[in-house]
Write an enzyme that holds these catalytic residues in place. Sequence first.
Site, PDB file in Angstrom:
ATOM      1  N   CYS B 198       0.815  -1.216   0.000  1.00 54.36           N
ATOM      2  CA  CYS B 198       0.000   0.000   0.000  1.00 54.36           C
ATOM      3  C   CYS B 198       0.848   1.265   0.000  1.00 54.36           C
ATOM      4  CB  CYS B 198      -0.945  -0.004   1.205  1.00 54.36           C
ATOM      5  SG  CYS B 198      -2.221  -1.256   1.079  1.00 54.36           S
ATOM      6  N   CYS B 371      14.142   9.206  -7.270  1.00 52.34           N
ATOM      7  CA  CYS B 371      12.734   8.792  -7.238  1.00 52.34           C
ATOM      8  C   CYS B 371      12.267   8.980  -5.793  1.00 52.34           C
ATOM      9  CB  CYS B 371      12.555   7.359  -7.725  1.00 52.34           C
ATOM     10  SG  CYS B 371      13.375   6.144  -6.701  1.00 52.34           S
TER      11      CYS B 371
END
Lengths: 104, 418
Positions: B198, B371
């Site tokens: 998640c 990132c």
Amino acid sequence: ESFPLSVLVHCFYFRGGAELLFDGVKKHQVTLPCQPEPWDIRNLLKWIKQNLLKERPELFLQGESVRPGILVLINEADWELMGELDYKLQDQDNVLFISTLHGG
Amino acid sequence: FPAELPPLPARSALSAAEILRYSRQLVLPELGVRGQLRLARSSVLVVGCGGLGCPLAQYLAAAGVGRLGLVDHDVVETSNLQRQVLHGEARRGRPKARSAAAALRRLNSAVQYVPYRGALRPRSALRLVRQYDIVADCSDNVPTRYLVSDACVLAGKPLVSGSALRLEGQLAVYNYRGGPCYRCLFPEPPPPDTVTNCADGGVLGVVTGIIGCMQALEVLKIASGMGSSFGGYMLMFDALEGRFRNIKLRPRKADCAVCGDNPSVTCLQDYEAFCGSSATDKCRALRLLPSGDRVSVQQYKELLDARVPHVLLDVRPQVEAEICRLQHALHIPLRSLEEKDEQALQRLQKRICEEKQRTDDQTPLPVYVVCKLGNDSQKAVKILQELPAEEFGSVLAKDIKGGLMAWATKIDSTFPQY
Ligand SMILES: [Zn+2]
């Protein structure tokens, strides 16, 4: 005798989304061309690899089957009940690929 | 973990206070006094007090289950509050198992709560599972799912399993009335790099809420004697389509490694080794590059301050770049690089060219790739290293270890974390 089959291939695939593997499209109404031998899931997977998978097939396939963690459903039933790779596709069949979820 | 729990006493009647409290469900003929008394004598082990475990435990406590075991190794964090609805703002930093128990106690003090502040481990799982009647898998990782399932098979307990990601959820009841176990369905774990959690994939809180409530419903039906509707079936929920699907699953497999006729798994194993992933790490830290191809956020800050010519390439997905970004970064999602998207590569080439004009062009131009956490950036560096030098000039691609979240914690505390 053989006819083209119209099969609904439905991909619930995650990890960067179905979009990564199937160009973001979940539902594919596909028409499988006539061929001498009947269409089974084994052939369908080969067809998907050649026609729908854009890249990195290893995230979806392993050998001639799907990779571990993907459940295949034929007309909303576990493919294990239907003969797995040997299931002979019928016109208007519904094939779902679901990657299992682990989040919570 | 605490010592063995005493069994819950069998009861023959409800008190007047209990009758008032549970009156709205007592008048349901499917439940009735008999079902309520069964609930009061039932114990449920909740593995994971997160997005699924919170709503599940809340409804089980409210309905008057006898005892709830609450397992979680984690502490409450700000980014949990969107879906883990038992934990409030004031609970941040506290263990989730205790935070959940405290919230539930306020809701229904007649229920026994047993918080277990630690991860479920192969060493202790079986002893724990044996002390409960029903187990709810509300965990968030693959090794724990196999561990819980094997423990339930070995202890002979029904397992009500839920999971959710993004806008979809799944629910199944395993090892129930002769039906299949988790391993019957998934004899082999998925390759680790195909698993999304998640934190990486995102999840809508109401989706975990719906699946957690469905789990609570099946637990209540089993505990009260109504029986579950999902033995041998899986529920799939697609929130975007607003669609529930019930899927008929295979029966128990005679050749299953744990519940089959000749099981090879007769005691709990090392599930992290089996699955090739950790049961407690929130994010997997990949190591695709040698350390020479990586820099720390501190090193990057130094060369930024020294105005060393370079290109900073942000490879996060578009939706994350819209949350926050470093203004001087060129944004090209990893996916565009993987697909060798022509427009994207032209933008990169142009930026490299512009930056090279600031240098003597003798040394390769550094391209730093960033990132969120430093995994995708390594993949991007590998792609950049393969780009043809005749088109892109000589560049030296490196990734920034720990990504923008490391930047936020170590360099710029005003940079948003997500
Ligand atoms: Zn099994």
